[in-house]
Write a protein that holds these residues in place. Structure first.
Motif, short mmCIF file in Angstrom:
data_model
loop_
_atom_site.label_atom_id
_atom_site.label_comp_id
_atom_site.label_asym_id
_atom_site.label_seq_id
_atom_site.Cartn_x
_atom_site.Cartn_y
_atom_site.Cartn_z
N ARG A 91 -36.87 1.21 91.04
CA ARG A 91 -37.47 2.19 91.94
C ARG A 91 -38.87 2.64 91.47
O ARG A 91 -39.77 2.82 92.28
N ALA A 92 -39.02 2.81 90.14
CA ALA A 92 -40.22 3.46 89.60
C ALA A 92 -41.49 2.68 89.98
O ALA A 92 -42.48 3.28 90.41
N ARG A 93 -41.46 1.36 89.83
CA ARG A 93 -42.67 0.58 90.12
C ARG A 93 -43.06 0.68 91.60
O ARG A 93 -44.23 0.78 91.94
N VAL A 94 -42.04 0.64 92.45
CA VAL A 94 -42.32 0.71 93.89
C VAL A 94 -42.99 2.05 94.21
O VAL A 94 -44.01 2.10 94.93
N LEU A 98 -46.83 2.48 95.73
CA LEU A 98 -47.08 3.17 97.00
C LEU A 98 -48.02 4.35 96.78
O LEU A 98 -48.94 4.60 97.56
N GLU A 99 -47.76 5.05 95.68
CA GLU A 99 -48.60 6.20 95.31
C GLU A 99 -50.07 5.77 95.15
O GLU A 99 -50.99 6.49 95.51
N ALA A 100 -50.25 4.56 94.61
CA ALA A 100 -51.61 4.04 94.36
C ALA A 100 -52.20 3.42 95.64
O ALA A 100 -53.27 2.79 95.58
N GLY A 101 -51.50 3.53 96.76
CA GLY A 101 -52.04 3.04 98.03
C GLY A 101 -51.84 1.55 98.26
O GLY A 101 -52.50 0.96 99.11
N LYS A 102 -50.92 0.95 97.49
CA LYS A 102 -50.68 -0.50 97.66
C LYS A 102 -49.51 -0.74 98.62
O LYS A 102 -48.63 0.10 98.77
N ASP A 103 -49.50 -1.94 99.20
CA ASP A 103 -48.30 -2.45 99.85
C ASP A 103 -47.47 -3.14 98.77
O ASP A 103 -48.01 -3.56 97.75
N VAL A 104 -46.16 -3.27 99.04
CA VAL A 104 -45.29 -3.86 98.02
C VAL A 104 -44.56 -5.07 98.60
O VAL A 104 -44.01 -5.01 99.71
N LEU A 105 -44.58 -6.16 97.83
CA LEU A 105 -43.94 -7.41 98.23
C LEU A 105 -42.60 -7.55 97.49
O LEU A 105 -42.57 -7.42 96.26
N PHE A 106 -41.55 -7.81 98.24
CA PHE A 106 -40.21 -7.96 97.65
C PHE A 106 -39.70 -9.37 97.88
O PHE A 106 -39.60 -9.80 99.03
N ASP A 107 -39.37 -10.07 96.81
CA ASP A 107 -38.69 -11.37 96.92
C ASP A 107 -37.23 -11.10 96.62
O ASP A 107 -36.79 -11.16 95.46
#
Ligand code: GDP
Ligand code: ADP
Length: 220
Positions: A91-94, A98-107
């Motif tokens: 959870r922490a990295r996601v 998001l906090e840093a304004g990035k989108d997140v890719l999940f495999d």
């Protein structure tokens, strides 16, 4: 010259799933290379590393006890059993991305896609990648040269099960030519980023445009 307008937006949680060997790792890598605004969620797994896989880059390789403790401590956004091993999304990295304004890719697999959707509904975009044929899927698994015959047979068996969950996804693509499939994945991300509900401050922005015209709101 007019100042350029910038609205913040909610991050996209972009899920790529496929039966093993269909090409999601290849497409993920191309995506991360091409687009600096999206970053990979690095899963924890109890499976051993393949040659070339780096701890903390491709996965966090942990033993079963560590994984169980992380799960019990609520460190995972979701986790599941896949091929006799445990896989989970920390959870922490996601949150940090998001906090840093990035989108997140999940495999992640269909179980992960489902759990993530339950957690974060409208922020999640689910893309499923199919192979053109099952013969080609097996050929790709073999060409990777990372798994024994036994493991490949198990992955093929599981592929049918994974494919049966295709209708739990927002988009379903066929990875015949990798460049073409990659273009489609990028087009999906580009369009999803523009969705109205992700634009923070759009209501106020539109209202101010209307208000800038004297008496315009009285006529609406
Ligand atoms: N639910 C869930 N699935 C994961 C996670 N990380 C990886 N997976 C899935 O586990 C499966 C096996 O992954 P892997 O052993 O790397 O083999 P691959 O199929 O060749 O990518 C794939 O379907 C991955 O998408 C995770 O954190 N959660
Ligand atoms: N469109 C494609 N055509 C031919 N080979 C491909 C294609 N996409 C991926 N591959 C190859 O197939 C193998 C499996 O791809 P990979 O990305 O590891 O799959 P997954 O992550 O879904 O298990 C790799 O050797 C990769 O280079």
């Amino acid at each position: 010259m007019a100042e350029s307008v910038h609205l913040n937006r909610r991050g996209v949680l972009f899920v790529l799933s496929s039966p093993s060997g269909a090409g999601k790792t290849t497409i993920s890598r191309m995506m991360l290379e091409a687009d600096k605004d999206i970053a990979l969620s690095i899963s924890a797994t109890t499976r051993p590393p393949r040659p070339g896989e780096v701890d903390g880059v491709h996965y966090h390789f942990v033993d079963t006890e560590t994984f169980k403790k992380m799960a019990a401590d609520g460190e995972f956004l979701e986790w599941a059993h896949v091929f006799g091993h445990r896989y989970g999304t920390p959870r922490a990295r996601v949150d940090e991305l998001l906090e840093a304004g990035k989108d997140v890719l999940f495999d992640i697999d269909w179980q992960g896609a489902q759990q993530l959707y339950q957690e974060a509904g409208p922020d999640v975009v689910r893309v499923f990648v199919l192979p053109p044929t099952m013969e080609e899927l097996e050929r790709r698994l073999r060409s990777r040269n990372t798994d024994s015959d036994e493991v490949i047979a198990a992955r093929m068996e599981r592929a049918a099960n994974e494919i049966s969950h295709w209708d739990g996804y927002d988009y379903v693509l066929i990875n015949d030519h990798v460049e073409g499939c990659f273009d489609e994945v990028r087009a999906i991300l580009r369009a999803e980023r523009l969705k109205r509900r992700r634009q923070i401050g759009l209501i106020g922005f539109a209202r101010d445009l209307i208000r800038a015209v004297p008496d315009a709101d009285k006529k609406l």
